[in-house]
Design an enzyme around this catalytic site. Sequence first.
Site, PDB file in Angstrom:
ATOM      1  N   ARG A   1      46.611  87.551  83.793  1.00  0.00           N
ATOM      2  CA  ARG A   1      47.069  86.248  84.287  1.00  0.00           C
ATOM      3  C   ARG A   1      47.192  86.216  85.810  1.00  0.00           C
ATOM      4  NH1 ARG A   1      51.833  84.849  80.134  1.00  0.00           N
ATOM      5  NH2 ARG A   1      51.614  86.918  79.276  1.00  0.00           N
TER       6      ARG A   1
ATOM      7  N   SER B   1      55.901  92.949  76.794  1.00  0.00           N
ATOM      8  CA  SER B   1      56.835  92.425  75.791  1.00  0.00           C
ATOM      9  C   SER B   1      57.018  93.430  74.648  1.00  0.00           C
ATOM     10  CB  SER B   1      56.303  91.100  75.256  1.00  0.00           C
ATOM     11  OG  SER B   1      55.046  91.316  74.654  1.00  0.00           O
TER      12      SER B   1
ATOM     13  N   CYS C   1      62.347  91.323  83.902  1.00  0.00           N
ATOM     14  CA  CYS C   1      62.902  91.997  82.717  1.00  0.00           C
ATOM     15  C   CYS C   1      64.360  92.372  82.956  1.00  0.00           C
ATOM     16  CB  CYS C   1      62.094  93.235  82.388  1.00  0.00           C
ATOM     17  SG  CYS C   1      62.186  94.456  83.677  1.00  0.00           S
TER      18      CYS C   1
HETATM   19  P1  NAD Z   1      52.667  90.979  77.431  1.00  0.00           P
HETATM   20  O1  NAD Z   1      53.231  91.929  76.446  1.00  0.00           O
HETATM   21  O2  NAD Z   1      52.121  89.694  76.946  1.00  0.00           O
HETATM   22  O3  NAD Z   1      51.444  91.675  78.225  1.00  0.00           O
HETATM   23  C1  NAD Z   1      51.581  92.942  78.808  1.00  0.00           C
HETATM   24  C2  NAD Z   1      50.216  93.627  78.820  1.00  0.00           C
HETATM   25  O4  NAD Z   1      49.774  93.805  77.471  1.00  0.00           O
HETATM   26  C3  NAD Z   1      49.150  92.797  79.532  1.00  0.00           C
HETATM   27  O5  NAD Z   1      48.356  93.668  80.310  1.00  0.00           O
HETATM   28  C4  NAD Z   1      48.361  92.186  78.395  1.00  0.00           C
HETATM   29  O6  NAD Z   1      47.003  91.977  78.705  1.00  0.00           O
HETATM   30  C5  NAD Z   1      48.493  93.217  77.281  1.00  0.00           C
HETATM   31  N1  NAD Z   1      48.461  92.604  75.950  1.00  0.00           N
HETATM   32  C6  NAD Z   1      48.936  91.379  75.604  1.00  0.00           C
HETATM   33  N2  NAD Z   1      48.735  91.159  74.297  1.00  0.00           N
HETATM   34  C7  NAD Z   1      48.131  92.260  73.798  1.00  0.00           C
HETATM   35  C8  NAD Z   1      47.677  92.635  72.489  1.00  0.00           C
HETATM   36  N3  NAD Z   1      47.811  91.824  71.454  1.00  0.00           N
HETATM   37  N4  NAD Z   1      47.126  93.856  72.343  1.00  0.00           N
HETATM   38  C9  NAD Z   1      46.992  94.679  73.395  1.00  0.00           C
HETATM   39  N5  NAD Z   1      47.402  94.380  74.652  1.00  0.00           N
HETATM   40  C10 NAD Z   1      47.960  93.186  74.852  1.00  0.00           C
HETATM   41  O7  NAD Z   1      53.781  90.771  78.553  1.00  0.00           O
HETATM   42  P2  NAD Z   1      53.779  89.722  79.746  1.00  0.00           P
HETATM   43  O8  NAD Z   1      53.998  88.355  79.210  1.00  0.00           O
HETATM   44  O9  NAD Z   1      52.639  89.963  80.642  1.00  0.00           O
HETATM   45  O10 NAD Z   1      55.092  90.185  80.553  1.00  0.00           O
HETATM   46  C11 NAD Z   1      56.378  89.750  80.247  1.00  0.00           C
HETATM   47  C12 NAD Z   1      57.090  90.727  79.352  1.00  0.00           C
HETATM   48  O11 NAD Z   1      57.128  92.010  79.957  1.00  0.00           O
HETATM   49  C13 NAD Z   1      58.540  90.344  79.106  1.00  0.00           C
HETATM   50  O12 NAD Z   1      58.859  90.589  77.766  1.00  0.00           O
HETATM   51  C14 NAD Z   1      59.321  91.273  80.026  1.00  0.00           C
HETATM   52  O13 NAD Z   1      60.641  91.551  79.639  1.00  0.00           O
HETATM   53  C15 NAD Z   1      58.469  92.496  79.929  1.00  0.00           C
HETATM   54  N6  NAD Z   1      58.718  93.388  81.056  1.00  0.00           N
HETATM   55  C16 NAD Z   1      59.454  94.498  80.817  1.00  0.00           C
HETATM   56  C17 NAD Z   1      59.752  95.349  81.856  1.00  0.00           C
HETATM   57  C18 NAD Z   1      60.567  96.590  81.615  1.00  0.00           C
HETATM   58  O14 NAD Z   1      60.615  97.393  82.509  1.00  0.00           O
HETATM   59  N7  NAD Z   1      61.180  96.780  80.462  1.00  0.00           N
HETATM   60  C19 NAD Z   1      59.298  95.060  83.158  1.00  0.00           C
HETATM   61  C20 NAD Z   1      58.536  93.922  83.357  1.00  0.00           C
HETATM   62  C21 NAD Z   1      58.254  93.084  82.289  1.00  0.00           C
END
Ligand code: NAD
Length: 497
Positions: free
Chosen positions: A175, A224, A279
Amino acid sequence: MLVGHLINGEIINDSKRSQDVFNPSTGSVSKQVCMASSETVSSAIAAAEKAFPAWRNTPAIKRARVMFKFKDLLEKNVDKICALIGEEHGKISHDAAGELQRGIENVEYACCAPELLKGEYSKNVAPGIDSWSEMQPLGVVAGITPFNFPAMVPLWMYPMAIVCGNCFVLKPSERDPSSTLYIAELLKEAGLPDGVMNVINGDKEAVDTLLHDDRVKAISFVGSTPIAEYIYSTANSNGKRCQALGGAKNHAIVMPDADIDNAVAQLLGAAFGSSGERCMALSVAVTVGDDVADVLVEKLSESMKSLSFGPFNNSSNDFGPVITKNHQLSVINHINSAENQGASIVVDGRDVQVKGYENGFYVGGTLIDKVTPDMNSYDAEIFGPVLQIVRVKTMQEAMDLIDSHEYGNGTCIFTRDGEAARYFSDHIKVGMVGINIPLPVPVAYHSFGGWKRSLFGDLHAYGPDSVRFYTKRKTITQRWPSAGIREGAQFSMPTMS
Ligand code: NAD
């Protein structure tokens, strides 16, 4: 414009499949990003594997010198990087600069590699026998990162992985890919050999290729919780080391003795900064006693009148848009759901427009009172500029509430009572705790990680845990018979008795 991949030091456009990248401040499409095929991912892994033998044998001090130069280049390019973050994420420049600075601090920590990789040595563990443990790199390791920190979260991973002697394949969020790619390109200028760092843009196809390729030895994931759980279980069943950081719902307890003005100021920044898309954002304030709740709600709603939001390039804004149209609708739906289930919307950010940016993905700061734990909006990670108030009677009730939530990333207590604060930090089931600190994000020389369903795996991100994560221990025990000490065959277990 097409955003490609960085493979073996070259930008590659694999344009069979691509996806729109939006400018959330305006709501319009600004670029296309290539979505890597399995073959493209495989070629990045091959480049990393080829670079590994020479990089692994490069002295740690030389690997660290690349990081010194990299830090310098990051600092020289702050404005450009912040503009790239802002265009695709919507983060206001002062917030983007903060994210980048936090990332740079991880590069600074990586510069300590020669010290961090010294290992452990014991002379004369038995007569004439010495023993030591060394930390060897794993080989090709991968990172998969979320949209909300396109500079900082990748920098949690690859500087330390690389400086430990590994080669890296990064799959950033599709994104907002441009700042991540640009930062990785700077590594070449910093002197990193081609193939040591590779970036592939893409989606599930790219991620699944990394998860199933035997050449990838470890995966760091941030995103997530449902995806974190999938990544962790798949990586583990394929024999890979994995750390998968997930979502959050961070509560702040506001005690009756708290400095309320301070709590209000801290809550405002931590709930609404970056549009709540952190997060570690504080999204729930748990008030102990109705008196403190009433004062807090009144003062928060008053202060929220001066919150300003708008496009990323106006640095007087407190926060910008959320990441996509769909996400804007999801945040609004959570507010609707709270209202439908009986909560009270004190400040409503649902129906807002920014003049000149009518199609931007904006949600205004929203304050919801009288939220109860049975409401869907309480359970969910809303990830928007929404602060919910849950009213309880005792501190123990507040702590039980936090402990029974599925997430355990960050939490905070506002109080003047040292005993209460100590009890809280000692017993609460959350990985990162603040005492009058709303965003207790550990500094780069500690490590970052939540508990419960906010982290799958044992080792936290960056800091000392990252040295453990990106290396494997080897312990060597040696004797040189020529030193004059010789023993005959021993058939019992050798001991020092
Ligand atoms: P997301 O889980 O949608 O995506 C994260 C990554 O996973 C991206 O690179 C995406 O391309 C990939 N992805 C998405 N769907 C997938 C699938 N079905 N199979 C394989 N890979 C897939 O997360 P987001 O919306 O980009 O980010 C927000 C989330 O990240 C929130 O839940 C937030 O809390 C979390 N986050 C956590 C921390 C932490 O340190 N705990 C830090 C930053 C963000």
